[in-house]
Design an enzyme around this catalytic site. Sequence first.
Site, mmCIF file in Angstrom:
data_model
loop_
_atom_site.group_PDB
_atom_site.id
_atom_site.type_symbol
_atom_site.label_atom_id
_atom_site.label_comp_id
_atom_site.label_asym_id
_atom_site.label_seq_id
_atom_site.Cartn_x
_atom_site.Cartn_y
_atom_site.Cartn_z
ATOM 1 N N LYS A 68 0.793 -1.081 0.080
ATOM 2 C CA LYS A 68 0.050 -0.016 -0.115
ATOM 3 C C LYS A 68 0.920 1.356 0.138
ATOM 4 C CE LYS A 68 -3.998 1.659 2.773
ATOM 5 N NZ LYS A 68 -4.584 1.483 3.973
ATOM 6 N N LEU B 267 -6.917 8.274 3.753
ATOM 7 C CA LEU B 267 -6.940 6.825 4.181
ATOM 8 C C LEU B 267 -8.420 6.616 4.919
ATOM 9 C CD1 LEU B 267 -3.347 6.080 5.824
ATOM 10 C CD2 LEU B 267 -4.081 6.163 3.333
ATOM 11 N N SER C 39 -9.276 1.549 2.879
ATOM 12 C CA SER C 39 -8.426 2.497 2.173
ATOM 13 C C SER C 39 -7.315 1.438 1.456
ATOM 14 C CB SER C 39 -7.649 3.318 3.168
ATOM 15 O OG SER C 39 -6.982 2.870 3.970
ATOM 16 N N ILE D 124 -7.397 0.799 10.279
ATOM 17 C CA ILE D 124 -7.670 1.801 11.448
ATOM 18 C C ILE D 124 -9.220 1.746 11.443
ATOM 19 C CG2 ILE D 124 -7.963 3.946 10.385
ATOM 20 C CD1 ILE D 124 -6.504 5.304 12.791
ATOM 21 N N GLY D 125 -9.953 1.262 10.652
ATOM 22 C CA GLY D 125 -11.474 1.195 10.837
ATOM 23 C C GLY D 125 -12.016 -0.149 9.988
ATOM 24 N N GLY D 126 -11.053 -0.657 9.319
ATOM 25 C CA GLY D 126 -11.648 -1.784 8.342
ATOM 26 C C GLY D 126 -10.962 -1.931 7.142
ATOM 27 N N SER D 127 -10.035 -1.089 7.042
ATOM 28 C CA SER D 127 -9.037 -0.736 5.775
ATOM 29 C C SER D 127 -8.379 -2.060 5.000
ATOM 30 C CB SER D 127 -8.192 0.433 5.801
ATOM 31 O OG SER D 127 -9.054 1.499 6.069
#
Length: 565
Positions: free
Chosen positions: A134, A192, A218, A239-242
């Site tokens: 990434k 992101l 992201s 950080i939240g599902g990326s």
Amino acid sequence: MAADPNWRSRGAAKRQATLDTIPEKWRLQDPVPPATEVPNVTGAYIQQYLSKREIEITESDAVDIAAQTTSGTWSAVEVTEAFCHRAALAHQLVSCLHEIFFDAAIEDAKKLDAYFAEHKAPIGPLHGLPVSLKDQFHVKGVETTMGYVGWINTFQGKSNDSRRTVQESELTRELRNLGAVLYCKTSVPATLMAGETVNNIIGYTWNPTNRLLSCGGSSGGEGALIALRGSPGGFGTDIGGSVRIPAGFNNLYGLRPSAGRIPYEGAANSMDGQNSILSVIGPLAPTARSLTFLFKAVLSQEPWYHDPLVLELPWRDEIVQETCSLIKRAGTGVPSLAFGLMNYNGVGRIHPPIARGMKLVEQTLRRLGHKVITWYPPSHATAHELANQIYGMDGGVDMMHHFGLSGEKKAPQVLLLEEGIELKASSIADINIVKREYQKRYMDYWNSTVELTGTGRPVDGVFCPLASHAAVIPGQYGNVGYTSFVNVLDYTSVAIPVTFADKDVDVRPANKSAAELEDYIEWDYDAKTYDGAPVGVQLMGRRLQEEKILTIAEYIGKEIAQDLN
């Protein structure tokens, strides 16, 4: 650096420069048909541009490839060239790459082959294995823009910084030590913080299975590239599902480990220094065993000696063996594994394909003889609210600074608010207390399930959706509540592919009233558009249970696939 009124032209120039690095022999001569005519460019579509040998190599998983390259059966150069070719095609089909450095990769592969010829042994377990990254990871000789126009020709937005194209992230260094070949960096949404991948450099990254839909975010470029087998495995951040969302949207496996297992040192990030929810690095790949292979290889580098936030926690084979022994009990009448199932989180109602995917998981678990209970945890709406508060702690200052470097506009998919309220230290402390109390309530609830499992243990894992929908229509991503609660808890989670949306199957159930369906299905669902979209679920374990959850994910993933065939 002053804002650039020509940010559109700068973004376009960078986009063209990336395309120009693709060798002439790998450029598509005819225009790619529109998505309405050819929505799916995986499988046979992309194979038409490849030789049989290239298909054989690129459609092997990371474990099989490494077995060939570490034994000298396949040369690193041949494997690298095959993946560079397929990655070049993938980018032309769905716009999934930010940086292409094929020439450097092939030179690195030549050095690996020379080493093997001299020593009759590989450099490490990833010898000759191409690995994608990434565009947060710094690689020598390669730019990092993270989707910001204002970062072009800078180091993370800083002009005249000597670290530009010189610094390497800790994970980059470790992958090189392991013998991996690095060859491209994949697209991300600027900031992101989005469930779709879009920025003012590369444009929009599309879902290879259905190009009318999103690849997720992201780590969306990783998801799209690997879905097209332009990479056997790569690393994203979550950080939240990326990591999990792009994995689920692209029919892949993806690991969100707990914080402190994979080194983040030296990687670019948004809101750097925000520690209430730490972003973590995890692998994505077509097979569960590839996740384990990559994860285990990184741990072998003892990253706790190079990143102050990494825990000294090597790979634990004893946990794998214990989990395998529990799996072997399935169907024998002796208590085996137990799982919680949660179809609705109280925040976003699920679409029919997701409901069917969860039902398929439940059917597989029950067929295998595992105990299944309904999961009624502390409110996930509370976790969703906590996550949103934490993501917005700085009032959008970091985001607006980096957009302000060029004057570019943010995409509407970005979750962060412009000109929000920057919290003071006492307010941040209050949020952290609420988060800790929530984590404790969740822990206590998990412990309480020992009374329901019949195994003498609480549940071994929890299955739930990754999102309300399958790979989403652009601009219609609802919220990250199905994934961000895991980040609030800092639990281990693996995305597992299950099925694909089917316009003829995923319809309103017969003889069900709207009132009966209201608790879990949202009827903004367009069956025709979603047709063919990958459907994934996630398996969540407790904190730092990567070995256990990866082992279960491989086992259950194979069983689900068997039930569908």
